[in-house]
Design a protein around this motif. Structure first.
Motif, PDB file in Angstrom:
ATOM      1  N   ASP A   1      -4.056   2.564   8.222  1.00  0.00           N
ATOM      2  CA  ASP A   1      -2.798   3.032   7.598  1.00  0.00           C
ATOM      3  C   ASP A   1      -2.517   4.491   7.947  1.00  0.00           C
ATOM      4  O   ASP A   1      -2.043   5.260   7.107  1.00  0.00           O
ATOM      5  CB  ASP A   1      -2.830   2.845   6.069  1.00  0.00           C
TER       6      ASP A   1
ATOM      7  N   HIS B   1       0.800  -1.220   0.000  1.00  0.00           N
ATOM      8  CA  HIS B   1       0.000   0.000   0.000  1.00  0.00           C
ATOM      9  C   HIS B   1       0.840   1.281   0.000  1.00  0.00           C
ATOM     10  O   HIS B   1       0.332   2.357  -0.288  1.00  0.00           O
ATOM     11  CB  HIS B   1      -0.983   0.001   1.178  1.00  0.00           C
TER      12      HIS B   1
ATOM     13  N   ASP C   1     -10.170  -0.664   2.920  1.00  0.00           N
ATOM     14  CA  ASP C   1      -9.025  -1.268   3.614  1.00  0.00           C
ATOM     15  C   ASP C   1      -9.510  -1.852   4.935  1.00  0.00           C
ATOM     16  O   ASP C   1     -10.472  -1.345   5.529  1.00  0.00           O
ATOM     17  CB  ASP C   1      -7.981  -0.165   3.896  1.00  0.00           C
TER      18      ASP C   1
ATOM     19  N   ASP D   1      -7.292  -1.582  -0.964  1.00  0.00           N
ATOM     20  CA  ASP D   1      -6.449  -2.613  -0.374  1.00  0.00           C
ATOM     21  C   ASP D   1      -7.319  -3.867  -0.359  1.00  0.00           C
ATOM     22  O   ASP D   1      -8.421  -3.864   0.204  1.00  0.00           O
ATOM     23  CB  ASP D   1      -6.051  -2.191   1.050  1.00  0.00           C
TER      24      ASP D   1
HETATM   25 MN   LIG Z   1      -3.668  -0.727   3.439  1.00  0.00          MN
END
Ligand SMILES: [Mn+2]
Length: 288
Positions: free
Chosen positions: A134, A107, A130, A213
């Protein structure tokens, strides 16, 4: 290898609507490895995906799909960031009327791409699917980690809508309270889908970059990924959100990251990724 393995006239980078850009980078992966093989695995199975969209009833390859040479892995996370940023600029991937689709890789490939998109378009927003937020300022010793992908992206656009999130740290809650408060979690989606959809559409600006993701999906749908998290999204949830977003917004670019093929006969993850890319081609061609 190329996406959909189309004849020459439909796979010319000079004219194709969709530009597939492989980025097989795996430099800061913290758990299971293999995402370096993601792009090739997705390209390999794309052959088996129908070009005819079963919802919208047309051929999503009719405006062309070109596959570009990979952006090679660099020696450090910093150099990889620079290389992606410079290559995306040099190849002019965000030109109007065309849609770049990046195949990861981890990512951490997303922030340099978002940076170019934010320079090319006024007021872009990011729609991230996702399992993980993150949002760490750094992870395993680097600010360019996959675990910092959205924290870095926030430096280029303050508007990131995060869907499917179900794994994050105390540090992320402390540092990014506004982001955390607005997570569209799988539980929230399951409880009140139309409220969540309204939130997503309301918060996104007109110009949207989509970052997917693959671990946003439940591991049952996408088991081949570095950090599979239970309790994820279904195919139907992800595609129905994407359909509505493509109806309302202008999609400037897309990435699909963190596919780590399991090998053998288990191609579920890369097939899901290839199929999702085909869906997005259909939605972005027919719906706006
Ligand atoms: Mn991610």
């Amino acid at each position: 290898m190329s996406f959909f393995r189309l004849p020459k006239e439909l796979s010319d980078p000079a004219t194709a609507k969709f530009l597939i850009q492989p980025v097989p980078y795996e430099g800061t992966v913290s758990f299971l490895k293999g995402t370096v093989n993601g792009p090739d695995a997705i390209l390999a199975v794309s052959d088996q995906v129908e070009h005819f969209d079963e919802e919208l009833l047309f051929d999503m390859t009719q405006h062309g799909v070109a596959t570009l040479p990979s952006i090679p892995p660099a020696n450090s996370p910093e150099e990889q960031f620079e290389l992606i940023y410079n290559t995306v600029r040099e190849r002019n991937l965000f030109q109007r009327g065309r849609i770049p689709i990046f195949l990861g890789g981890e990512h951490s490939i997303t922030p340099p791409i978002v940076r170019v998109a934010a320079e090319e378009y006024d007021e872009i927003s990011v729609l991230q699917f996702d399992a993980h937020a993150d949002l760490r300022d750094s992870y395993t010793g680097t600010r360019y980690s996959h675990g910092s992908a959205m924290r870095r992206s926030l430096e280029y656009t303050p508007n990131i809508v995060q869907v499917g999130i179900r794994s994050f740290s105390e540090e992320e809650v402390r540092d990014c309270p506004d982001q955390v408060k607005r997570f569209i979690t799988p539980m929230l989606l399951a409880g009140d889908y139309s409220f969540c959809l309204d939130q997503i559409l309301h918060r996104l600006s007109k110009q949207v970059y989509i970052s997917i993701d693959i671990d946003a999906f439940d591991p049952a749908f996408a088991p081949g990924t570095g950090t599979p998290e239970p309790g994820g999204l279904s195919w139907r949830e992800v595609t129905s959100i994407l359909r509505r977003v493509c109806e309302e917004k202008n999609i400037v670019g897309i990435d699909v990251v963190e596919v780590a093929p399991l090998g053998g006969n288990n191609v579920v993850t890369e097939f899901t990724a290839a199929r999702l890319i085909g869906k997005l081609m259909a939605y972005t061609t027919k719906l706006p």
